[in-house]
Design an enzyme around this catalytic site. Structure first.
Site, mmCIF file in Angstrom:
data_model
loop_
_atom_site.group_PDB
_atom_site.id
_atom_site.type_symbol
_atom_site.label_atom_id
_atom_site.label_comp_id
_atom_site.label_asym_id
_atom_site.label_seq_id
_atom_site.Cartn_x
_atom_site.Cartn_y
_atom_site.Cartn_z
ATOM 1 N N CYS A 205 -6.036 4.573 -3.750
ATOM 2 C CA CYS A 205 -6.309 3.215 -3.293
ATOM 3 C C CYS A 205 -7.483 2.511 -3.976
ATOM 4 O O CYS A 205 -7.300 1.520 -4.682
ATOM 5 C CB CYS A 205 -6.526 3.244 -1.788
ATOM 6 S SG CYS A 205 -6.826 1.629 -1.078
ATOM 7 N N ASP B 99 -0.080 -0.855 -4.756
ATOM 8 C CA ASP B 99 -1.231 -0.295 -5.476
ATOM 9 C C ASP B 99 -0.933 0.980 -6.255
ATOM 10 O O ASP B 99 -1.559 1.249 -7.273
ATOM 11 C CB ASP B 99 -2.430 -0.106 -4.537
ATOM 12 C CG ASP B 99 -2.156 0.844 -3.369
ATOM 13 O OD1 ASP B 99 -0.989 1.244 -3.165
ATOM 14 O OD2 ASP B 99 -3.121 1.165 -2.646
ATOM 15 N N HIS B 100 0.038 1.777 -5.795
ATOM 16 C CA HIS B 100 0.465 2.978 -6.521
ATOM 17 C C HIS B 100 1.636 3.589 -5.768
ATOM 18 O O HIS B 100 1.925 3.214 -4.623
ATOM 19 C CB HIS B 100 -0.669 4.001 -6.651
ATOM 20 C CG HIS B 100 -1.275 4.409 -5.340
ATOM 21 N ND1 HIS B 100 -0.680 5.325 -4.500
ATOM 22 C CD2 HIS B 100 -2.403 3.995 -4.703
ATOM 23 C CE1 HIS B 100 -1.417 5.465 -3.419
ATOM 24 N NE2 HIS B 100 -2.462 4.669 -3.504
ATOM 25 N N ASP C 69 0.836 -1.201 0.000
ATOM 26 C CA ASP C 69 0.000 0.000 0.000
ATOM 27 C C ASP C 69 0.873 1.255 0.000
ATOM 28 O O ASP C 69 1.632 1.487 0.945
ATOM 29 C CB ASP C 69 -0.879 -0.030 1.265
ATOM 30 C CG ASP C 69 -2.069 0.922 1.199
ATOM 31 O OD1 ASP C 69 -2.109 1.762 0.289
ATOM 32 O OD2 ASP C 69 -2.944 0.810 2.071
ATOM 33 N N ASP C 70 0.794 2.044 -1.069
ATOM 34 C CA ASP C 70 1.500 3.340 -1.132
ATOM 35 C C ASP C 70 3.023 3.192 -1.100
ATOM 36 O O ASP C 70 3.680 3.740 -0.218
ATOM 37 C CB ASP C 70 1.081 4.235 0.051
ATOM 38 C CG ASP C 70 -0.197 5.016 -0.214
ATOM 39 O OD1 ASP C 70 -1.017 4.542 -1.003
ATOM 40 O OD2 ASP C 70 -0.365 6.094 0.380
#
Length: 497
Positions: free
Chosen positions: A94, A265-266, A54-55
């Site tokens: 997200c 995710d990014h 995540d992130d």
């Protein structure tokens, strides 16, 4: 522990005996060959595990060139499998990013193109698609997708609180128990809450322990930023510990016929943007006996390609309404083009720092075109004559005053998008080709934007849901004169949000 392992082994022996007896029985039936093939295919179907961080920036991994952060588990996967250097999500936030993985459709088409929003209720997601192909579909960790009618997991385990760390852990006990006892093919998404802020608290961090890039090198002497970055690195290391546990469970309980994919995710440094620092993602795949160890692919792949690939592996085929394409051929060692272009979306509304500043992006392997539809250059043409609406349109343009209406980047020579070539006459033909392809894609997606300057929609979920432009949020204050002034007719209401 010995007795438990014996029982597991014994149950697997019984399962194999049962399958063997089934096969013997089937050979004596009239349609034996056809049925035999179906049974054999079910036996051969691989387990599929997708681990999603995540992130986390693609630049913050040892296998992607940053030796100052501990990502030994992902680095191991790269050595044992395939590392992708051109993998992308369409939206650097997200919920929209995850919705693509689970639907095979870009955010505009699946309906989740702002954070904290739902996909369209008529969408068939990975849960329906893979169940139809004989898989059990499991979510272990963070969700952030809705509605539940679209995402009907066979099993779902929430993140688990853990003392002494800033974020909840993935449900390791449940994952291990499932691996031990699984007796049918499964597709499991393990979704970590790391390294997303809140990070570990670090004081007196050394800037020499951080790898710097053109997009953040101006902050080397900012002590708060350096400490925060060091905390982020420590959170990455914490996630690395989780991945190591999962890989041990895979090695202990599952066979070689297991596809394991890692991604994030990014990027965090380009969150909410359509720059590569937000949309380019790490993507590493290991599948013993299928993927050649230590290989790399530079082909363009996208999060929308993940579900079509899983369906292909399971013996199915992507539906015509999906945007993604299977990249199974790449995993098998064929170096063929999957996508000529990938696309990006920036909404900027329905978030804590909501502003009216939408963007779209198209990219091939070398060039990227961006249009910022409410840039200062065109803001006057976007005004509506309604003072309460125009205030927010002008506010959005001013908030991103350094971002141009058009941008074109040569990513081969300028990977961090520092030099805008949109006005370079030698590249005008390339720019026009990219624009044409992007607007055609936008139309196919049912986009709320188009190439017409002056179309500047303000969007909102129905009722009191979400973050309204004309209301305060924990990170943004609206002047009293314009607070709660937007009325029905000023907004486009996205009903399914």
């Amino acid at each position: 522990m010995i007795g438990e392992d014996f029982n597991i082994t014994k149950s697997r022996i019984y399962l194999k005996i049962a399958i063997g007896l089934t096969l013997i029985g089937l050979t004596n039936c009239g349609n034996s060959n056809k049925t035999l093939n179906k049974v054999q295919k079910a036996i051969d179907k691989p387990n599929i595990i997708f681990y999603l961080a995540d992130d986390q920036d693609v630049y913050d991994y040892g296998c992607y060139g940053n030796k100052k952060v501990n990502t030994s588990a992902v680095d191991r996967l790269a050595k044992e499998g395939m590392l992708f250097t051109n993998a992308f999500t369409a939206q650097a936030i997200c919920a929209p990013s995850r919705s693509q993985l689970f639907t095979g459709k870009y955010p505009l088409k699946n309906g989740c193109f702002a954070n904290h929003t739902a996909t369209k209720p008529n969408i068939k997601s990975v849960t329906a698609r893979m169940k139809q192909l004989g898989y059990e579909v499991v979510l272990a960790g963070k969700s952030h997708v809705k509605p539940s009618s679209v995402y009907q997991w066979d099993r779902e385990w929430q993140p688990v609180p853990k003392k002494g760390v800033p974020r909840d852990y993935i449900p390791l006990d449940s994952i291990e128990a499932y691996f031990k006892t699984s007796n049918k093919p499964f597709c499991m998404f393990i979704t970590s809450k790391y390294p997303h802020a809140k990070y570990f608290e670090v004081e007196h961090a050394n800037k020499e322990d951080i790898k710097w890039y053109p997009f953040n090198s101006d902050k080397k002497d900012n002590k708060d930023f350096v400490n925060k970055k060091a905390g982020y690195y420590k959170s990455i290391e914490e996630d690395n510990n989780q991945i190591e546990h999962v890989l041990k469970y895979v090695d202990d309980y599952l066979g070689d016929n297991t596809l394991f994919i890692y991604s994030a995710d990014h990027g965090v440094s380009g969150k909410f943007t359509v720059k590569d620092i937000g949309l380019k993602v790490p993507f590493v795949a290991r599948w013993p006996k299928v993927i050649k160890p230590g290989t790399t692919s530079s082909q363009l792949i996208h999060y929308t390609d993940v579900l079509p690939t899983f369906m292909d592996i399971a013996g199915g085929k992507a539906t015509d309404d999906m945007d993604g394409k299977s990249f199974l051929s790449l995993l098998k060692g064929e170096d063929i083009q999957i996508n000529e272009y990938v696309y990006g979306v920036r909404t900027n509304q329905n978030i804590l720092n909501s502003e009216v500043f939408p963007s779209r992006m198209i990219r091939n392997k070398r060039y990227k075109y961006i249009r910022n539809f409410n840039a200062l250059e065109v803001v006057k043409q976007n005004l509506t004559g309604k003072p309460q609406v125009d205030y927010f349109i002008k506010r959005g343009a001013t908030a991103f005053k350094k971002e141009p209406f058009e941008a074109l980047y040569d990513l081969q020579n300028d990977p961090f998008e520092q030099h805008n070539l949109a006005k370079n006459p030698e590249l005008n033909s390339m720019k026009e080709n990219l624009k044409k392809a992007m607007f055609s894609w936008m139309k196919s997606q049912g986009d709320i934007l188009n190439k017409t300057i002056g179309n500047m929609p303000i969007i909102t979920p129905k009722g009191n849901k979400g973050f309204k432009l004309d209301q305060d949020t924990p990170t943004r204050t609206i002047p009293d004169a314009v607070k709660n002034t937007l009325k029905k007719g000023d907004y486009i209401v996205i009903e399914h949000w």
